[in-house]
Design an enzyme around this catalytic site. Structure first.
Site, PDB file in Angstrom:
ATOM      1  N   CYS A   4       0.841  -1.204   0.000  1.00 18.01           N
ATOM      2  CA  CYS A   4       0.000   0.000   0.000  1.00 18.01           C
ATOM      3  C   CYS A   4       0.873   1.251   0.000  1.00 18.01           C
ATOM      4  O   CYS A   4       1.727   1.428   0.874  1.00 18.01           O
ATOM      5  CB  CYS A   4      -0.917  -0.003   1.222  1.00 18.01           C
ATOM      6  SG  CYS A   4      -1.777   1.554   1.483  1.00 18.01           S
ATOM      7  N   CYS A   7       0.562   3.272   3.291  1.00 18.66           N
ATOM      8  CA  CYS A   7       1.253   2.615   4.408  1.00 18.66           C
ATOM      9  C   CYS A   7       2.760   2.831   4.294  1.00 18.66           C
ATOM     10  O   CYS A   7       3.442   3.058   5.311  1.00 18.66           O
ATOM     11  CB  CYS A   7       0.928   1.125   4.439  1.00 18.66           C
ATOM     12  SG  CYS A   7      -0.703   0.722   5.108  1.00 18.66           S
ATOM     13  N   ASP A  30      -0.620  16.708  -0.864  1.00 18.32           N
ATOM     14  CA  ASP A  30      -0.937  15.932  -2.059  1.00 18.32           C
ATOM     15  C   ASP A  30       0.088  16.269  -3.152  1.00 18.32           C
ATOM     16  O   ASP A  30       0.442  17.428  -3.365  1.00 18.32           O
ATOM     17  CB  ASP A  30      -2.354  16.254  -2.543  1.00 18.32           C
ATOM     18  CG  ASP A  30      -2.862  15.236  -3.546  1.00 18.32           C
ATOM     19  OD1 ASP A  30      -3.809  14.507  -3.213  1.00 18.32           O
ATOM     20  OD2 ASP A  30      -2.311  15.162  -4.668  1.00 18.32           O
ATOM     21  N   HIS A  46      -4.499   0.504   8.302  1.00 12.75           N
ATOM     22  CA  HIS A  46      -4.837   0.300   6.894  1.00 12.75           C
ATOM     23  C   HIS A  46      -6.288  -0.127   6.753  1.00 12.75           C
ATOM     24  O   HIS A  46      -6.662  -1.231   7.151  1.00 12.75           O
ATOM     25  CB  HIS A  46      -3.932  -0.742   6.224  1.00 12.75           C
ATOM     26  CG  HIS A  46      -4.313  -0.966   4.788  1.00 12.75           C
ATOM     27  ND1 HIS A  46      -3.854  -0.165   3.775  1.00 12.75           N
ATOM     28  CD2 HIS A  46      -5.159  -1.851   4.215  1.00 12.75           C
ATOM     29  CE1 HIS A  46      -4.381  -0.564   2.636  1.00 12.75           C
ATOM     30  NE2 HIS A  46      -5.182  -1.589   2.873  1.00 12.75           N
ATOM     31  N   ASN A  85     -13.202  10.347  -1.277  1.00 10.01           N
ATOM     32  CA  ASN A  85     -13.651   9.596  -2.444  1.00 10.01           C
ATOM     33  C   ASN A  85     -13.773   8.121  -2.071  1.00 10.01           C
ATOM     34  O   ASN A  85     -12.905   7.578  -1.370  1.00 10.01           O
ATOM     35  CB  ASN A  85     -12.651   9.765  -3.598  1.00 10.01           C
ATOM     36  CG  ASN A  85     -12.539  11.212  -4.048  1.00 10.01           C
ATOM     37  OD1 ASN A  85     -13.538  11.939  -4.071  1.00 10.01           O
ATOM     38  ND2 ASN A  85     -11.341  11.645  -4.400  1.00 10.01           N
ATOM     39  N   GLY A  91     -14.059   8.177  -7.577  1.00  8.25           N
ATOM     40  CA  GLY A  91     -12.797   8.848  -7.872  1.00  8.25           C
ATOM     41  C   GLY A  91     -11.630   8.408  -7.019  1.00  8.25           C
ATOM     42  O   GLY A  91     -10.559   9.009  -7.056  1.00  8.25           O
ATOM     43  N   HIS A  96      -6.294   3.270   0.512  1.00  6.49           N
ATOM     44  CA  HIS A  96      -6.057   3.422   1.951  1.00  6.49           C
ATOM     45  C   HIS A  96      -6.873   4.670   2.298  1.00  6.49           C
ATOM     46  O   HIS A  96      -6.600   5.757   1.746  1.00  6.49           O
ATOM     47  CB  HIS A  96      -4.560   3.611   2.228  1.00  6.49           C
ATOM     48  CG  HIS A  96      -4.207   3.800   3.663  1.00  6.49           C
ATOM     49  ND1 HIS A  96      -3.252   3.033   4.325  1.00  6.49           N
ATOM     50  CD2 HIS A  96      -4.643   4.699   4.589  1.00  6.49           C
ATOM     51  CE1 HIS A  96      -3.135   3.441   5.570  1.00  6.49           C
ATOM     52  NE2 HIS A  96      -3.973   4.468   5.760  1.00  6.49           N
ATOM     53  N   HIS A  98      -8.534   7.979   3.101  1.00  3.93           N
ATOM     54  CA  HIS A  98      -7.922   9.298   3.280  1.00  3.93           C
ATOM     55  C   HIS A  98      -8.956  10.385   3.092  1.00  3.93           C
ATOM     56  O   HIS A  98      -9.864  10.265   2.270  1.00  3.93           O
ATOM     57  CB  HIS A  98      -6.744   9.516   2.327  1.00  3.93           C
ATOM     58  CG  HIS A  98      -7.059   9.255   0.885  1.00  3.93           C
ATOM     59  ND1 HIS A  98      -7.131   7.985   0.367  1.00  3.93           N
ATOM     60  CD2 HIS A  98      -7.326  10.092  -0.135  1.00  3.93           C
ATOM     61  CE1 HIS A  98      -7.422   8.041  -0.924  1.00  3.93           C
ATOM     62  NE2 HIS A  98      -7.561   9.320  -1.267  1.00  3.93           N
ATOM     63  N   HIS A 100      -9.247  14.356   1.977  1.00  5.83           N
ATOM     64  CA  HIS A 100      -8.580  15.505   1.359  1.00  5.83           C
ATOM     65  C   HIS A 100      -9.028  16.764   2.100  1.00  5.83           C
ATOM     66  O   HIS A 100     -10.225  16.950   2.338  1.00  5.83           O
ATOM     67  CB  HIS A 100      -9.010  15.672  -0.105  1.00  5.83           C
ATOM     68  CG  HIS A 100      -8.693  14.522  -1.007  1.00  5.83           C
ATOM     69  ND1 HIS A 100      -7.722  14.604  -1.980  1.00  5.83           N
ATOM     70  CD2 HIS A 100      -9.227  13.279  -1.118  1.00  5.83           C
ATOM     71  CE1 HIS A 100      -7.679  13.451  -2.654  1.00  5.83           C
ATOM     72  NE2 HIS A 100      -8.580  12.635  -2.150  1.00  5.83           N
TER      73      HIS A 100
END
Ligand code: AMP
Ligand code: ZN
Length: 109
Positions: A4, A7, A30, A46, A85, A91, A96, A98, A100
């Site tokens: 990953c 990770c 990002d 994870h 997403n 999208g 993993h 997350h 934004h």
């Protein structure tokens, strides 16, 4: 999880531009920012997608840290957007979980 990307970023095996870390989450810039400020906040556990979360407390912690990072670390007083997403149709490209954080300009819908 060994294959990953995120990770590996948490473990320091892949470099990132870290903005915040604690026992529960890791946050970094990002690599392809879609706003002047574009940060990813990831749980250290994870979990592939939002739909895979079993423990509601994990989401509470994640959103608490999103707020802390946006307000106290990034100083996004004017406001910010939080996006998660979910799966390919939503999208999601990295599996993993997350969030934004987008900010630094007036965001169109
Ligand atoms: P999503 O499409 O919601 O899965 O978001 C994945 C995000 O990860 C995208 O905005 C990518 O630009 C970002 N990304 C991919 N690889 C990296 C990396 N090595 N470092 C930082 N961000 C990355
Ligand atoms: Zn992972």
């Amino acid at each position: 999880m060994s294959d990953c990307l995120f990770c590996k970023i948490i473990d320091g095996d892949i470099p990132s531009s870290k903005v915040y870390e604690d026992d529960d989450v890791f946050a970094f810039n990002d690599i392809h920012p879609k706003a002047p400020t574009h940060i990813l906040v990831i749980p250290k556990t994870h979990i592939p997608t939002l739909a895979d979360v079993q423990d509601p407390a994990l989401l509470g912690t994640l959103m608490d840290r999103v707020n802390h990072i946006a307000n106290d670390v990034l100083n996004l007083e004017a406001g910010y957007r939080v996006v998660i997403n979910v799966r390919e149709g939503g999208g999601q490209e990295v599996f993993h979980l997350h969030a934004h954080i987008l900010g630094g300009k007036k965001l169109p819908f």
